[in-house]
Write a protein that holds these residues in place. Structure first.
Motif, short mmCIF file in Angstrom:
data_model
loop_
_atom_site.label_atom_id
_atom_site.label_comp_id
_atom_site.label_asym_id
_atom_site.label_seq_id
_atom_site.Cartn_x
_atom_site.Cartn_y
_atom_site.Cartn_z
N GLY A 183 -2.18 1.68 9.34
CA GLY A 183 -0.79 2.08 9.12
C GLY A 183 -0.44 3.18 8.04
O GLY A 183 0.47 4.03 8.04
N ILE A 184 -1.17 2.75 6.76
CA ILE A 184 -0.88 3.82 5.75
C ILE A 184 -1.42 5.03 6.03
O ILE A 184 -0.72 6.07 5.64
N ILE A 185 -2.58 5.15 6.60
CA ILE A 185 -2.90 6.58 7.02
C ILE A 185 -2.35 7.34 7.95
O ILE A 185 -1.93 8.58 7.73
N LEU A 229 -5.94 8.41 -1.72
CA LEU A 229 -5.92 7.73 -0.50
C LEU A 229 -7.01 6.74 -0.45
O LEU A 229 -6.78 5.35 -0.17
N ILE A 230 -8.26 6.86 -0.79
CA ILE A 230 -9.19 5.85 -0.95
C ILE A 230 -8.93 4.68 -1.86
O ILE A 230 -9.17 3.69 -1.68
N THR A 231 -8.29 5.25 -3.00
CA THR A 231 -8.10 4.13 -3.83
C THR A 231 -7.17 3.06 -3.52
O THR A 231 -7.34 1.94 -3.55
N VAL A 232 -5.90 3.44 -2.68
CA VAL A 232 -5.04 2.56 -2.22
C VAL A 232 -5.63 1.81 -1.06
O VAL A 232 -5.51 0.73 -1.10
N ILE A 249 1.31 6.27 -7.22
CA ILE A 249 0.19 7.16 -7.61
C ILE A 249 0.46 8.71 -7.44
O ILE A 249 0.31 9.52 -8.33
N ASN A 250 1.38 8.99 -6.40
CA ASN A 250 1.55 10.30 -6.32
C ASN A 250 3.08 10.72 -6.59
O ASN A 250 3.68 11.61 -6.39
N SER A 251 3.54 9.60 -7.57
CA SER A 251 4.85 10.00 -7.94
C SER A 251 5.14 11.30 -8.99
O SER A 251 6.29 11.86 -8.88
N GLU A 252 4.21 11.64 -9.75
CA GLU A 252 4.12 12.83 -10.32
C GLU A 252 4.11 13.94 -9.43
O GLU A 252 4.70 15.05 -9.80
N LYS A 253 3.36 14.02 -8.60
CA LYS A 253 3.29 15.12 -7.64
C LYS A 253 4.48 15.30 -6.69
O LYS A 253 4.94 16.35 -6.66
N GLY A 312 0.77 -1.33 -0.06
CA GLY A 312 -0.17 0.00 -0.06
C GLY A 312 0.76 1.20 -0.06
O GLY A 312 0.63 2.24 -0.67
N SER A 313 2.05 1.27 0.66
CA SER A 313 2.76 2.34 0.78
C SER A 313 3.38 2.47 -0.56
O SER A 313 3.45 3.72 -1.00
#
Length: 291
Positions: free
Chosen positions: A232-234, A256-259, A39-43, A32-33
């Motif tokens: 843990g991810i949150i 976050l919801i998707t993960v 998912i946020n790699s571009e950001k 998940g991490s």
């Protein structure tokens, strides 16, 4: 004696369940991490790129209206994130604080120039794009020089590509480890009940009937492990958001919801598949092979 044996079996069962939940939690938390990072790699990459400044220095012949016109024109551009005007007097004060000497008083004049500090949007911090912007600025006769760290631009882009590549490989590796580790834990849990499975078969129970309670128990363990991984991810996301507030990770509810949903579903699917094949193996064993 029977009571003591029952307690031993109960402790053994609880220990087996705990190891399954722990395995599911650790693997899904890592997956998940990594998924959240991808998912946020571009950001994340844009955040690094957008912190690389470009300084545009104007000649002393440039009038205030020329500087204002340049600022307004740049603000309309698609590539600009922010632009800050730095007056030569303010720049002199900053330099004096850095070097610890009043060089203006020593020289008798301020040798610095009025300038603008620019930050570009991440998509434009590429060598070709930023070079075109530099050349476009230099066409202005009032601009004396354009300065930015070319090596840093190349280094950041190169490292981002390398990191993204390795994260994808590591994610695939952990996905494989997840299947193997959780499958092993499921098989160990079911192994202790192999005699019960064979006894149920001998009295006429169908494979589907025998398999059902094992699958349901494993799915519940998968749900528990998934929920712990989501918590843990949150927590990890909250910590990262505090360290890097410009990323706004907690505000990106969709990612976050998707993960979290993906972690929960993967936890159920993996435990279901692992338990199905583990029970199938013991259902097909002969009585002599149980020992």
């Amino acid at each position: 004696m029977a009571t003591s044996y029952e307690r031993y079996q109960k402790r053994r069962l609880i220990s087996s369940y705990f190891s399954v939940i722990l395995s599911i939690f650790l693997v899904l938390f890592l997956l998940g991490s990594l998924g959240l990072f991808i998912i946020n790699s571009e950001k994340i990459s844009n955040n690094f790129r957008e912190n690389i400044p470009m300084s545009v220095y104007f000649k002393d012949t440039a009038k205030p209206e020329d500087l204002k016109s340049f600022e307004e024109e740049v603000k309309k551009s698609a590539y600009i994130k922010d632009i800050v005007f730095v007056h030569k007097d303010s720049a002199a004060v900053s330099q004096q604080e850095v070097i610890g000497e009043d060089f203006v008083h020593f020289l008798g004049f301020n040798p610095l120039q009025n300038s603008f500090d620019l930050h570009f949007k991440g998509a434009y911090v590429e060598q070709d794009s930023i070079k075109n912007i530099e050349l476009n600025f230099k066409e202005n006769n009032l601009i004396d020089d354009v300065v930015y760290d070319r090596q840093l631009v190349d280094l950041v882009n190169k490292n981002i590509q390398t990191i993204t590549y390795w994260v994808l490989i590591i994610s695939g590796f952990f996905a494989l480890i997840a299947m193997l580790l959780i499958n092993s834990s499921m098989r160990l849990s079911i192994y202790s009940k192999r005699f019960i499975i064979k006894t149920m078969q001998m009295v006429g129970a169908t494979k589907a009937f025998i398999r059902k309670p094992f699958i349901w128990t494993s799915v519940k363990l998968g749900m528990i492990g998934s929920v712990l991984a989501i918590i843990g991810i949150i927590i990890l996301t909250y910590y990262a958001d505090q360290k890097f507030p410009t990323l706004h990770l907690l505000q990106d509810y969709q990612s976050l919801i998707t993960v979290c949903a993906g972690v929960f579903i993967v936890g159920i699917i993996i435990t279901y598949i692992s338990t199905y094949f583990a029970t199938q193996r013991f259902l097909n064993l002969k009585s002599d092979d149980l020992y």
